[in-house]
Design an enzyme around this catalytic site. Structure first.
Site, mmCIF file in Angstrom:
data_model
loop_
_atom_site.group_PDB
_atom_site.id
_atom_site.type_symbol
_atom_site.label_atom_id
_atom_site.label_comp_id
_atom_site.label_asym_id
_atom_site.label_seq_id
_atom_site.Cartn_x
_atom_site.Cartn_y
_atom_site.Cartn_z
ATOM 1 N N ALA A 1 0.863 -1.631 -0.302
ATOM 2 C CA ALA A 1 -0.248 0.148 0.255
ATOM 3 C C ALA A 1 0.487 1.476 -0.111
ATOM 4 O O ALA A 1 1.682 1.176 0.526
ATOM 5 C CB ALA A 1 -1.260 0.093 1.300
ATOM 6 N N GLY B 1 0.366 -5.426 1.191
ATOM 7 C CA GLY B 1 -0.798 -5.131 -0.053
ATOM 8 C C GLY B 1 -0.264 -5.288 -1.054
ATOM 9 O O GLY B 1 -1.665 -6.255 -2.199
ATOM 10 N N GLU C 1 -0.382 -8.862 -0.703
ATOM 11 C CA GLU C 1 -2.287 -9.339 -0.587
ATOM 12 C C GLU C 1 -2.466 -9.589 -1.599
ATOM 13 O O GLU C 1 -3.879 -10.575 -1.869
ATOM 14 C CB GLU C 1 -2.473 -8.928 0.329
ATOM 15 C CG GLU C 1 -1.389 -8.653 2.446
ATOM 16 C CD GLU C 1 -2.125 -7.430 2.970
ATOM 17 O OE1 GLU C 1 -2.216 -6.366 2.588
ATOM 18 O OE2 GLU C 1 -2.348 -7.611 4.340
ATOM 19 N N GLU D 1 4.876 -4.942 7.260
ATOM 20 C CA GLU D 1 4.195 -4.371 7.732
ATOM 21 C C GLU D 1 4.443 -3.722 9.014
ATOM 22 O O GLU D 1 4.499 -2.426 9.763
ATOM 23 C CB GLU D 1 2.443 -4.151 7.796
ATOM 24 C CG GLU D 1 1.935 -4.258 6.935
ATOM 25 C CD GLU D 1 1.728 -5.116 5.413
ATOM 26 O OE1 GLU D 1 3.230 -6.550 5.938
ATOM 27 O OE2 GLU D 1 0.963 -5.496 4.871
#
Ligand code: CAA
Length: 258
Positions: free
Chosen positions: A65, A109, A112, A132
């Site tokens: 992200a 992300g 993911e 993260e």
């Protein structure tokens, strides 16, 4: 439709989406996620398209992200916007198969998103991770759940607690990716695999996808029952008649529902 963060192409009956924010290693900003959803909507609605390939660059599938975009969000910003669920989950609701062709970094992300796809083909330079924890947060787009289901508790826990990356060979051994391919051949191979899927009966492909996915949501008994019902339903499909007739007649099937 003009896209700024992705490149959208068709290769015959395959839709190809390339994440394209090279300066940020394809960090998944809100605008990119919105465009990805729009591209998937378009491919889903396009009767010519039977499968989708999602890829990035040779250096990065996606490095997570967008940290710079999210760093100053408050709890209320995140909660009210349903940050991460909103938009990202579109990948998981696509009824057509999506193959993630992953080269380079698939972090946070990025990892993911690759796991939201139906399966991952990895280049030999691919690196998967949930880093993260190193920036003071935890995975927020399914990392703790999908990674654990894919590779088991020990590896998932170690990766989420330390941020350690997994290389392609380890990812294949652990069952996170279906195959490892030399980086130079990754896209060609992914397109070939997607084309093969797209050449099968569309509804039967969707049934198979739905049934495999049910394995993650049900008990074995319920899953077997669900599979059995879907299996029975293929006998109402003319493509089952064609597929089996073609086998008996020693010829290639010509599926109508494509
Ligand atoms: N968000 C925003 N920008 C990012 C980014 C990210 N996730 N990852 C890389 N970039 C940017 C860098 O800031 C840099 O930009 P500038 O040139 O403007 O400084 C550019 O991309 C190139 O990155 P690096 O110079 O860092 O490249 P590198 O080759 O030295 O290192 C890397 C590569 C190891 C992947 C490193 O960029 C990195 O650690 N990135 C962050 C990985 C990460 O923590 N991802 C998780 C994000 S949180 C998340 O995803 C939450 C969730 O669950 C959804």
């Amino acid at each position: 439709m003009p896209y700024e963060n992705i490149i959208v192409e068709t290769r015959g009956q395959v839709g190809l989406i390339t994440l394209n924010r090279p300066k940020a290693l394809n960090a998944l900003c809100a605008a990119l996620i919105k465009e990805l959803g729009q591209a998937l909507d378009a491919f889903e609605a396009d009767g010519e398209i039977g499968a989708v390939v999602l890829t990035g660059s040779e250096k990065a599938f996606a490095a997570g992200a967008d940290i710079k975009e999210m760093q100053s969000k408050t709890y209320m910003d995140a909660y009210l916007a349903d940050f991460i669920t909103n938009g990202w989950e579109r990948i998981t609701t696509c009824r057509k198969p999506i193959i993630a062709a992953v080269a380079g970094y698939a972090l946070g992300g990025g990892c993911e998103v690759s796991m939201m796809c139906d399966f991952i083909l990895a280049a030999d330079n691919a690196k998967f991770g949930q880093p993260e924890i190193t920036i003071g947060t935890i995975p927020g787009a399914g990392g703790t759940q999908r990674l654990t289901r894919a590779v088991g508790k020990a590896k998932a826990m170690e990766m989420c607690l330390t941020g350690r990356m997994m290389d392609a060979a380890e990812a294949e051994r652990a069952g996170l990716v279906s195959r490892v391919i030399p980086a130079a051949d990754l896209l060609d191979e992914a397109l070939k695999v997607a084309d093969r899927i797209a050449s099968m009966s569309r509804p039967v492909v969707m049934l198979a996808k739905e049934s495999v996915n049910a394995a993650f949501e049900t008990t074995l008994t319920q899953g077997i029952k669900f599979e059995r019902r879907l299996f029975h339903s293929t006998f109402a499909c003319e493509d089952q008649k064609e597929g089996m007739a073609a086998f008996a007649e020693k010829r290639s099937p010509v599926f109508k529902n494509r």
